[in-house]
Design a protein around this motif. Sequence first.
Motif, PDB file in Angstrom:
ATOM      1  N   VAL A 177       0.841  -1.205   0.000  1.00 47.93           N
ATOM      2  CA  VAL A 177       0.000   0.000   0.000  1.00 47.93           C
ATOM      3  C   VAL A 177       0.875   1.253   0.000  1.00 47.93           C
ATOM      4  O   VAL A 177       0.622   2.209  -0.755  1.00 47.93           O
ATOM      5  CB  VAL A 177      -0.965  -0.017   1.210  1.00 47.93           C
ATOM      6  CG1 VAL A 177      -1.627   1.338   1.403  1.00 47.93           C
ATOM      7  CG2 VAL A 177      -2.007  -1.110   1.041  1.00 47.93           C
ATOM      8  N   LYS A 178       1.920   1.242   0.800  1.00 40.04           N
ATOM      9  CA  LYS A 178       2.823   2.390   0.868  1.00 40.04           C
ATOM     10  C   LYS A 178       3.525   2.596  -0.479  1.00 40.04           C
ATOM     11  O   LYS A 178       3.636   3.721  -0.964  1.00 40.04           O
ATOM     12  CB  LYS A 178       3.860   2.174   1.973  1.00 40.04           C
ATOM     13  CG  LYS A 178       4.802   3.327   2.148  1.00 40.04           C
ATOM     14  CD  LYS A 178       5.780   3.079   3.277  1.00 40.04           C
ATOM     15  CE  LYS A 178       6.763   4.230   3.384  1.00 40.04           C
ATOM     16  NZ  LYS A 178       7.796   3.977   4.391  1.00 40.04           N
ATOM     17  N   ALA A 179       3.965   1.499  -1.096  1.00 39.71           N
ATOM     18  CA  ALA A 179       4.644   1.602  -2.395  1.00 39.71           C
ATOM     19  C   ALA A 179       3.697   2.142  -3.460  1.00 39.71           C
ATOM     20  O   ALA A 179       4.093   2.975  -4.292  1.00 39.71           O
ATOM     21  CB  ALA A 179       5.193   0.236  -2.798  1.00 39.71           C
ATOM     22  N   ARG A 180       2.453   1.701  -3.464  1.00 35.20           N
ATOM     23  CA  ARG A 180       1.484   2.199  -4.446  1.00 35.20           C
ATOM     24  C   ARG A 180       1.222   3.689  -4.263  1.00 35.20           C
ATOM     25  O   ARG A 180       1.107   4.443  -5.237  1.00 35.20           O
ATOM     26  CB  ARG A 180       0.174   1.438  -4.347  1.00 35.20           C
ATOM     27  CG  ARG A 180       0.262   0.055  -4.923  1.00 35.20           C
ATOM     28  CD  ARG A 180      -1.043  -0.665  -4.813  1.00 35.20           C
ATOM     29  NE  ARG A 180      -0.919  -2.014  -5.348  1.00 35.20           N
ATOM     30  CZ  ARG A 180      -1.760  -2.981  -5.094  1.00 35.20           C
ATOM     31  NH1 ARG A 180      -2.813  -2.756  -4.322  1.00 35.20           N
ATOM     32  NH2 ARG A 180      -1.583  -4.170  -5.607  1.00 35.20           N
ATOM     33  N   THR A 181       1.134   4.115  -3.025  1.00 32.19           N
ATOM     34  CA  THR A 181       0.920   5.538  -2.746  1.00 32.19           C
ATOM     35  C   THR A 181       2.098   6.363  -3.239  1.00 32.19           C
ATOM     36  O   THR A 181       1.923   7.396  -3.893  1.00 32.19           O
ATOM     37  CB  THR A 181       0.702   5.747  -1.235  1.00 32.19           C
ATOM     38  OG1 THR A 181      -0.399   4.951  -0.818  1.00 32.19           O
ATOM     39  CG2 THR A 181       0.435   7.200  -0.910  1.00 32.19           C
ATOM     40  N   GLU A 182       3.307   5.887  -2.947  1.00 23.96           N
ATOM     41  CA  GLU A 182       4.502   6.603  -3.395  1.00 23.96           C
ATOM     42  C   GLU A 182       4.582   6.627  -4.919  1.00 23.96           C
ATOM     43  O   GLU A 182       4.961   7.644  -5.508  1.00 23.96           O
ATOM     44  CB  GLU A 182       5.755   5.955  -2.812  1.00 23.96           C
ATOM     45  CG  GLU A 182       5.919   6.186  -1.326  1.00 23.96           C
ATOM     46  CD  GLU A 182       7.126   5.455  -0.746  1.00 23.96           C
ATOM     47  OE1 GLU A 182       7.818   4.715  -1.491  1.00 23.96           O
ATOM     48  OE2 GLU A 182       7.372   5.602   0.463  1.00 23.96           O
ATOM     49  N   ASN A 183       4.225   5.526  -5.566  1.00 27.92           N
ATOM     50  CA  ASN A 183       4.235   5.484  -7.031  1.00 27.92           C
ATOM     51  C   ASN A 183       3.258   6.498  -7.613  1.00 27.92           C
ATOM     52  O   ASN A 183       3.571   7.174  -8.607  1.00 27.92           O
ATOM     53  CB  ASN A 183       3.894   4.085  -7.552  1.00 27.92           C
ATOM     54  CG  ASN A 183       5.055   3.132  -7.395  1.00 27.92           C
ATOM     55  OD1 ASN A 183       6.184   3.543  -7.198  1.00 27.92           O
ATOM     56  ND2 ASN A 183       4.765   1.840  -7.480  1.00 27.92           N
ATOM     57  N   ALA A 184       2.082   6.612  -7.034  1.00 29.32           N
ATOM     58  CA  ALA A 184       1.097   7.575  -7.522  1.00 29.32           C
ATOM     59  C   ALA A 184       1.623   8.998  -7.359  1.00 29.32           C
ATOM     60  O   ALA A 184       1.452   9.839  -8.255  1.00 29.32           O
ATOM     61  CB  ALA A 184      -0.225   7.399  -6.783  1.00 29.32           C
ATOM     62  N   GLU A 185       2.259   9.280  -6.227  1.00 26.47           N
ATOM     63  CA  GLU A 185       2.818  10.617  -6.009  1.00 26.47           C
ATOM     64  C   GLU A 185       3.930  10.905  -7.009  1.00 26.47           C
ATOM     65  O   GLU A 185       4.006  12.005  -7.573  1.00 26.47           O
ATOM     66  CB  GLU A 185       3.344  10.739  -4.580  1.00 26.47           C
ATOM     67  CG  GLU A 185       2.255  10.737  -3.521  1.00 26.47           C
ATOM     68  CD  GLU A 185       2.813  10.635  -2.103  1.00 26.47           C
ATOM     69  OE1 GLU A 185       4.047  10.533  -1.931  1.00 26.47           O
ATOM     70  OE2 GLU A 185       1.997  10.656  -1.160  1.00 26.47           O
ATOM     71  N   LEU A 186       4.797   9.935  -7.246  1.00 19.29           N
ATOM     72  CA  LEU A 186       5.892  10.135  -8.204  1.00 19.29           C
ATOM     73  C   LEU A 186       5.352  10.297  -9.627  1.00 19.29           C
ATOM     74  O   LEU A 186       5.861  11.108 -10.404  1.00 19.29           O
ATOM     75  CB  LEU A 186       6.871   8.964  -8.134  1.00 19.29           C
ATOM     76  CG  LEU A 186       7.706   8.876  -6.851  1.00 19.29           C
ATOM     77  CD1 LEU A 186       8.498   7.589  -6.812  1.00 19.29           C
ATOM     78  CD2 LEU A 186       8.634  10.074  -6.734  1.00 19.29           C
ATOM     79  N   ARG A 187       4.331   9.535  -9.972  1.00 15.54           N
ATOM     80  CA  ARG A 187       3.715   9.660 -11.295  1.00 15.54           C
ATOM     81  C   ARG A 187       3.167  11.075 -11.488  1.00 15.54           C
ATOM     82  O   ARG A 187       3.328  11.677 -12.552  1.00 15.54           O
ATOM     83  CB  ARG A 187       2.607   8.630 -11.455  1.00 15.54           C
ATOM     84  CG  ARG A 187       2.031   8.604 -12.856  1.00 15.54           C
ATOM     85  CD  ARG A 187       1.017   7.498 -13.041  1.00 15.54           C
ATOM     86  NE  ARG A 187       1.696   6.210 -13.019  1.00 15.54           N
ATOM     87  CZ  ARG A 187       1.402   5.206 -12.198  1.00 15.54           C
ATOM     88  NH1 ARG A 187       0.418   5.340 -11.330  1.00 15.54           N
ATOM     89  NH2 ARG A 187       2.054   4.075 -12.241  1.00 15.54           N
ATOM     90  N   ALA A 188       2.531  11.630 -10.466  1.00 18.54           N
ATOM     91  CA  ALA A 188       1.992  12.989 -10.551  1.00 18.54           C
ATOM     92  C   ALA A 188       3.123  14.007 -10.711  1.00 18.54           C
ATOM     93  O   ALA A 188       3.009  14.956 -11.495  1.00 18.54           O
ATOM     94  CB  ALA A 188       1.156  13.298  -9.315  1.00 18.54           C
ATOM     95  N   MET A 189       4.226  13.782  -9.991  1.00 21.07           N
ATOM     96  CA  MET A 189       5.365  14.700 -10.116  1.00 21.07           C
ATOM     97  C   MET A 189       5.961  14.639 -11.519  1.00 21.07           C
ATOM     98  O   MET A 189       6.319  15.674 -12.103  1.00 21.07           O
ATOM     99  CB  MET A 189       6.425  14.354  -9.062  1.00 21.07           C
ATOM    100  CG  MET A 189       6.020  14.686  -7.631  1.00 21.07           C
ATOM    101  SD  MET A 189       7.191  14.058  -6.410  1.00 21.07           S
ATOM    102  CE  MET A 189       8.650  14.972  -6.821  1.00 21.07           C
TER     103      MET A 189
END
Length: 90
Positions: free
Chosen positions: A60-72
Motif C-alpha cells: 500500500v505504501k509503495a502504491r501511494t509513493e508510485n502515484a505521487e511520483l507519477r503525478a510529479m
Amino acid sequence: MTQQNRLFDDLSRLMTNAVGVAQGARDEAETAFRGMVDRWLADRDFVTREEFEAVRDMAVKARTENAELRAMIEDLRRPERPDNGATPVG
C-alpha cells in the motif's frame, strides 16, 4: 454403616482419579495434535497473518509513493506557460 460410607469414599476417590487421568490424556492428545498441525503448516511454507499484513502494508505504501511520483513526473513533463497565459511565439 461405616462400611458403606467407606465403600462410597473409595468409589468417589476412584472416580476422581479416573477423571483426572482422562483429563490428562485429553490434554496430551490436544498437545500432540497441535504439534502435528504446526509441523504440517510449517512444511507447506504458509505465511503467518503478521507477515501477510506487513507485506500488505508495504505494498500500500509503495502504491501511494508510485502515484505521487507519477503525478510529479506528469507535472515536470508539462510545458511551462508564460505568466500571462499566452502561447509563446516561436
